[in-house]
Each structure stands twice: as C-alpha cells, then as structure tokens.
Design an enzyme around this catalytic site. Structure first.
Site, PDB file in Angstrom:
ATOM      1  N   ASN A 147       0.944  -2.974 -17.673  1.00 35.93           N
ATOM      2  CA  ASN A 147       1.067  -1.992 -18.749  1.00 35.93           C
ATOM      3  C   ASN A 147       0.765  -2.593 -20.122  1.00 35.93           C
ATOM      4  O   ASN A 147       1.140  -2.027 -21.140  1.00 35.93           O
ATOM      5  CB  ASN A 147       2.456  -1.322 -18.717  1.00 35.93           C
ATOM      6  CG  ASN A 147       3.593  -2.322 -18.849  1.00 35.93           C
ATOM      7  OD1 ASN A 147       3.368  -3.476 -19.223  1.00 35.93           O
ATOM      8  ND2 ASN A 147       4.803  -1.891 -18.553  1.00 35.93           N
ATOM      9  N   GLN A 314      19.844  -0.706 -23.802  1.00 36.95           N
ATOM     10  CA  GLN A 314      19.080   0.477 -23.401  1.00 36.95           C
ATOM     11  C   GLN A 314      19.779   1.156 -22.236  1.00 36.95           C
ATOM     12  O   GLN A 314      19.985   0.485 -21.225  1.00 36.95           O
ATOM     13  CB  GLN A 314      17.649   0.082 -23.042  1.00 36.95           C
ATOM     14  CG  GLN A 314      16.860  -0.351 -24.268  1.00 36.95           C
ATOM     15  CD  GLN A 314      15.385  -0.544 -24.005  1.00 36.95           C
ATOM     16  OE1 GLN A 314      14.638  -0.780 -24.939  1.00 36.95           O
ATOM     17  NE2 GLN A 314      14.932  -0.477 -22.787  1.00 36.95           N
ATOM     18  N   HIS A 333      12.119   3.681 -25.060  1.00 40.65           N
ATOM     19  CA  HIS A 333      11.249   2.639 -24.477  1.00 40.65           C
ATOM     20  C   HIS A 333      10.256   3.291 -23.504  1.00 40.65           C
ATOM     21  O   HIS A 333      10.524   3.388 -22.308  1.00 40.65           O
ATOM     22  CB  HIS A 333      12.132   1.618 -23.756  1.00 40.65           C
ATOM     23  CG  HIS A 333      11.428   0.366 -23.391  1.00 40.65           C
ATOM     24  ND1 HIS A 333      12.081  -0.772 -22.985  1.00 40.65           N
ATOM     25  CD2 HIS A 333      10.104   0.040 -23.353  1.00 40.65           C
ATOM     26  CE1 HIS A 333      11.206  -1.720 -22.723  1.00 40.65           C
ATOM     27  NE2 HIS A 333       9.993  -1.245 -22.924  1.00 40.65           N
TER      28      HIS A 333
HETATM   29  P1  NAD Z   1       2.247 -12.669 -22.292  1.00 43.05           P
HETATM   30  O1  NAD Z   1       3.007 -13.574 -21.408  1.00 43.05           O
HETATM   31  O2  NAD Z   1       0.826 -12.362 -21.963  1.00 43.05           O
HETATM   32  O3  NAD Z   1       2.250 -13.222 -23.787  1.00 43.05           O
HETATM   33  C1  NAD Z   1       3.382 -13.741 -24.405  1.00 43.05           C
HETATM   34  C2  NAD Z   1       2.891 -14.625 -25.551  1.00 43.05           C
HETATM   35  O4  NAD Z   1       4.015 -14.997 -26.339  1.00 43.05           O
HETATM   36  C3  NAD Z   1       2.250 -15.924 -25.057  1.00 43.05           C
HETATM   37  O5  NAD Z   1       0.988 -16.085 -25.681  1.00 43.05           O
HETATM   38  C4  NAD Z   1       3.243 -17.000 -25.507  1.00 43.05           C
HETATM   39  O6  NAD Z   1       2.625 -18.232 -25.816  1.00 43.05           O
HETATM   40  C5  NAD Z   1       3.821 -16.349 -26.750  1.00 43.05           C
HETATM   41  N1  NAD Z   1       5.110 -16.901 -27.181  1.00 43.05           N
HETATM   42  C6  NAD Z   1       6.127 -17.372 -26.414  1.00 43.05           C
HETATM   43  N2  NAD Z   1       7.137 -17.796 -27.201  1.00 43.05           N
HETATM   44  C7  NAD Z   1       6.753 -17.555 -28.483  1.00 43.05           C
HETATM   45  C8  NAD Z   1       7.374 -17.782 -29.747  1.00 43.05           C
HETATM   46  N3  NAD Z   1       8.593 -18.345 -29.821  1.00 43.05           N
HETATM   47  N4  NAD Z   1       6.700 -17.440 -30.874  1.00 43.05           N
HETATM   48  C9  NAD Z   1       5.443 -16.903 -30.789  1.00 43.05           C
HETATM   49  N5  NAD Z   1       4.808 -16.683 -29.618  1.00 43.05           N
HETATM   50  C10 NAD Z   1       5.467 -16.990 -28.488  1.00 43.05           C
HETATM   51  O7  NAD Z   1       3.100 -11.342 -22.386  1.00 43.05           O
HETATM   52  P2  NAD Z   1       2.615  -9.874 -22.734  1.00 43.05           P
HETATM   53  O8  NAD Z   1       2.170  -9.179 -21.505  1.00 43.05           O
HETATM   54  O9  NAD Z   1       1.715  -9.906 -23.922  1.00 43.05           O
HETATM   55  O10 NAD Z   1       4.019  -9.234 -23.136  1.00 43.05           O
HETATM   56  C11 NAD Z   1       4.754  -9.722 -24.247  1.00 43.05           C
HETATM   57  C12 NAD Z   1       6.133  -9.095 -24.271  1.00 43.05           C
HETATM   58  O11 NAD Z   1       6.000  -7.694 -24.521  1.00 43.05           O
HETATM   59  C13 NAD Z   1       6.903  -9.171 -22.945  1.00 43.05           C
HETATM   60  O12 NAD Z   1       7.608 -10.392 -22.836  1.00 43.05           O
HETATM   61  C14 NAD Z   1       7.827  -7.998 -23.032  1.00 43.05           C
HETATM   62  O13 NAD Z   1       9.055  -8.379 -23.617  1.00 43.05           O
HETATM   63  C15 NAD Z   1       7.110  -7.030 -23.980  1.00 43.05           C
HETATM   64  N6  NAD Z   1       6.640  -5.826 -23.242  1.00 43.05           N
HETATM   65  C16 NAD Z   1       7.060  -4.618 -23.681  1.00 43.05           C
HETATM   66  C17 NAD Z   1       6.647  -3.470 -23.022  1.00 43.05           C
HETATM   67  C18 NAD Z   1       7.054  -2.105 -23.508  1.00 43.05           C
HETATM   68  O14 NAD Z   1       7.017  -1.161 -22.725  1.00 43.05           O
HETATM   69  N7  NAD Z   1       7.433  -1.964 -24.769  1.00 43.05           N
HETATM   70  C19 NAD Z   1       5.819  -3.560 -21.902  1.00 43.05           C
HETATM   71  C20 NAD Z   1       5.365  -4.821 -21.512  1.00 43.05           C
HETATM   72  C21 NAD Z   1       5.805  -5.953 -22.174  1.00 43.05           C
END
Ligand code: NAD
Length: 388
Positions: A147, A314, A333
């Site tokens: 997603n 949530q 969400h």
């Molecule tokens: P991903 O694993 O592809 O990317 C995460 C990125 O965060 C990586 O590049 C990592 O290096 C970086 N990172 C880790 N620690 C960090 C820090 N302290 N400071 C800066 N960067 C940091 O994940 P993604 O698929 O892009 O998803 C990211 C987040 O989005 C998920 O962990 C989840 O919490 C959230 N998410 C939300 C929804 C929603 O419905 N709102 C859906 C999917 C994911």
C-alpha cells in the site's frame, strides 16, 4: 490444525457488502523497485471487494476452512475482556492491520504461548512489541510495498488540501455560502515551496516523484542516504538530520517507521525551530509526534496546518486533541486501505500464510523479525544506521 486470530476493523454501519462505486480496480503487476506484487497460488475474492473488515476476513475464510484450521475474526481488540485477549492464549497466528491494530504488547506475547507468526496485513509492525517477538521466537511479517503508493497518493492529497485550504472552502460551498475571501485568506500555491521528507523509503520516494511536477523544491533526510544518481534523478537535497531539514522547508511530510529514534520526534522544541506557518503531513505513525505540542502549535500559528491519517491510540478517544484542533485535515487511518490496496495486501497475506503452512521461506522483503532478530525489511527500517 492451527488457530488464527484475525483482528479487523468493524463492518460498514450500513451493512456488508456495501454497494460498490466501481466494478473493478486496475491490475498492478509490479512495484517500482522491480519486485512483483504478491503471488499466492490462488485468491478467493474479487479484487475491489471490501476485505479489511470483519465480514471481509481478508478473503481468507475459505483458505482457513480448506486447510482445516480454526479462524476467529473479531474487531473487539482492546482491554483484558476483549475477544482478542480471550482468544490469544492458544493462538498460533495473529493477523492484524495497522488501521485497527491489535496491539501485541510484551504481556500479550508472553501469554500467547503458541504464537509463531504475527502477520501485518499492510505495512508497519510497530503495534507488535518487536523485542518481545524476538525473545519469544515469533516471526513478524508484513506485506511490503502493498500500500506504499496508496499512502503516497493520500499524502499528496493532504498536502494540497492544507496549502490550498480545501476543506474550509468545501464547507462554505456545501453550507450554501459563496464566501470567497473567507476561503482564500489561508490559501496558497504549492509551486515554489520547499517540501521536506523525513525518510525516503518506498513511500517517501513515491511522494518525491509525485511532488516533482508541482515545481517545488524537494528535501529529505534518512538514516540511509540515497545513491547520488537517485538524488540527482529526483532533484532532491539531502539533510543530515531532522533538525536541519525542518528549518529549511515550508512543508514536512513524515515517512519514517516508528521506533525509539522517531518516537515523539515532533515535540515542542523541534516545532519551535520550524518556519512560522509550516505545514506537517504525517502518514507514518501518530506517536512520532507529541499530540498536545502539535495542537498548541496550530493554536499559536507556528503551524499553519496539520494533516495525516495516523493517531495514537487507534481508534483515538472522542476527546483526542486532534479531533478539534484548528486547521487540521485529518482522516482516520485510511490511506493504506483503499479497496485497491486491500486486494494487494490480502493476496500478500495469503502468500505469507501459504509459505508458513508449507514450511517454505517467506520473501525476505516481507520479514520484520525472524529467528529471534530483525530481518529483511525490519533490519533496514527499525534500527538506526549506526546499528547496521
Ligand atoms: P520503508 O521501509 O520502505 O522505508 C522506511 C525508511 O525510513 C527507510 O529508508 C529507512 O532508512 C528510513 N528511516 C529509518 N529510521 C529513520 C530515522 N530515524 N530517520 C529518518 N529515516 C529513517 O517503509 P515504507 O513502506 O516507506 O513505510 C514507511 C512507514 O510508513 C512505515 O513504517 C509505516 O509506519 C508507515 N505506513 C503507513 C501507512 C498508512 O496507511 N498510513 C501505510 C504503510 C506504511
């Protein structure tokens, strides 16, 4: 025979199934990084159906029945008397979505003596105590990329909604007004603004690509810097830390995972260093901010707007400050659970289950914890670069 407890959000108030607005969703075959979408041996649902609620059961009822397994599906997840807590002690698997998270705390994991797999139908497994999962040998997996684009689209929508003052203008229209001056007294163009992302992972990079055509100036910080050629292609400026990023931009979009390094990152101190009238959009996790500090910054005008779809807990209580704070464009969400996204993560959930029951390896990119340590995507996301 295994026992699975599936915690899903409640059915629509008008009943299930709903009358769908469209008959199909486009078929997506691959992700921008070249990986394929989920590849289960079969699916028992029609893509575009509402799968994430209790009656939808992620389209997996038949799969569990055919396998002779026990499946309990519930939305009753919080508190010691909840159905989730009652069914947990002999569960082998727990499936939950971040939108309606079954919080698998240390205490709950300790009680779940049979638990082998905590599967997130979606992305973001911070509702599971990952240290407890490591200690108790529980595998944690999620449907990476399923997603990400859905969230990126929602993020761009909410950035535009804030900057262009969309929601108050819409309200004037539906309430019978034509109050142009009231609509535009807080409306700006996005063009020319500095936009900064906290994290350029799958979602962050998708947001950068979608924002570029608006002729904005793009910035980011990440514990893992992108390769120089990718930065050049995206025309994005790197900042070594969050502090330097936030003071250089008009809009911050948060895309980092929730863990020790990011918990309560947007506190009063960091907010005070931002440009007056900044906007924040947070589709990552609510706990990466201090809710009261966000509300106070909106009241004082330090922030011009806040939007996103992630809260804590949530569902949030009726008196959560974000429900009533000024200039917010919050949604529940929902960004990652469009009907389009559900088709992918339901298929991915089935792919992971098929591997689990057949004793085959789960795709590395789906793994968060395995063999008592962070693994796959978990190892890259849930620890700072210093620990890598
Ligand atoms: P991903 O694993 O592809 O990317 C995460 C990125 O965060 C990586 O590049 C990592 O290096 C970086 N990172 C880790 N620690 C960090 C820090 N302290 N400071 C800066 N960067 C940091 O994940 P993604 O698929 O892009 O998803 C990211 C987040 O989005 C998920 O962990 C989840 O919490 C959230 N998410 C939300 C929804 C929603 O419905 N709102 C859906 C999917 C994911």
């Amino acid at each position: 025979m295994a026992k699975c407890v599936m915690v899903l959000y409640p059915d629509p108030v008008n009943g299930y199934p709903p009358r769908y607005a469209r008959d199909t969703v486009p078929a997506i075959n691959g992700y921008p990084d070249g990986n394929t979408v989920p590849t289960p041996s079969a699916i028992d649902f029609t893509p575009g159906a509402l799968l994430g609620c209790v009656s939808g059961a992620l389209g997996l009822r038949k799969f569990f029945e055919d396998g002779g397994h026990e499946l309990v599906v519930t939305s009753d997840k919080d508190g010691p008397d909840s159905e989730f807590e009652r069914e947990l002690p002999d569960a082998d698997l727990v499936i939950s979505q971040p939108f309606w998270p079954a919080y698998l705390t240390q205490e709950r994991i300790a009680k779940a003596r049979n638990l082998k797999l905590a599967l997130t139908a979606g992305i973001g497994s911070d509702h599971v105590d990952l240290d407890a999962a490591k200690q108790h040998g529980v595998t944690v997996a999620e449907v990476t990329y399923s997603n990400s684009i859905s969230v990126a689209e929602h993020t761009v929508m909410q950035i535009l909604a804030l900057v262009r003052n969309f929601i108050p203008s819409h309200r004037w229209a539906v309430e019978g007004g034509w109050n142009i001056a009231d609509c535009v007294e807080r409306a700006y163009d996005l063009e020319g603004m500095d936009v900064g992302l906290i994290a350029a992972g799958r979602i962050g990079r998708a947001v950068l690509r979608r924002l570029a055509p608006f002729d904005v100036k793009l910035h980011y910080t990440d514990t893992r810097r992108l390769p120089a050629e990718v930065e050049k292609q995206l025309d994005v400026t790197f900042h070594p830390d969050v502090e330097s990023l936030v003071k250089s931009v008009d809009i911050v979009s948060i895309h980092s995972p929730l863990y020790e390094a990011t918990r309560q990152m947007f506190n009063e101190k960091l907010l005070s260093t931002m440009r007056r009238g900044s906007y924040i959009v947070n589709t990552a996790r609510g706990e990466e901010t201090v809710p009261e500090a966000i509300a106070a910054a909106l009241h004082s005008g330090q922030l011009a707007g806040y939007a996103g779809d992630v809260w804590y807990p949530q569902p949030p209580p009726p008196d959560h400050p974000w429900r009533t704070m000024p200039n917010n464009a919050m949604t529940p969400h929902v960004s990652g659970t469009t009907l389009s996204a559900q088709a992918r993560y339901a298929a991915g959930t089935r792919e992971i289950l098929e591997c689990f029951f057949a004793g085959k390896p789960i795709r590395d990119e789906y793994l968060i914890v395995a063999g008592g340590k962070l693994a796959g995507t978990g190892a890259l996301s849930y620890q700072s670069s210093a620990a890598l």
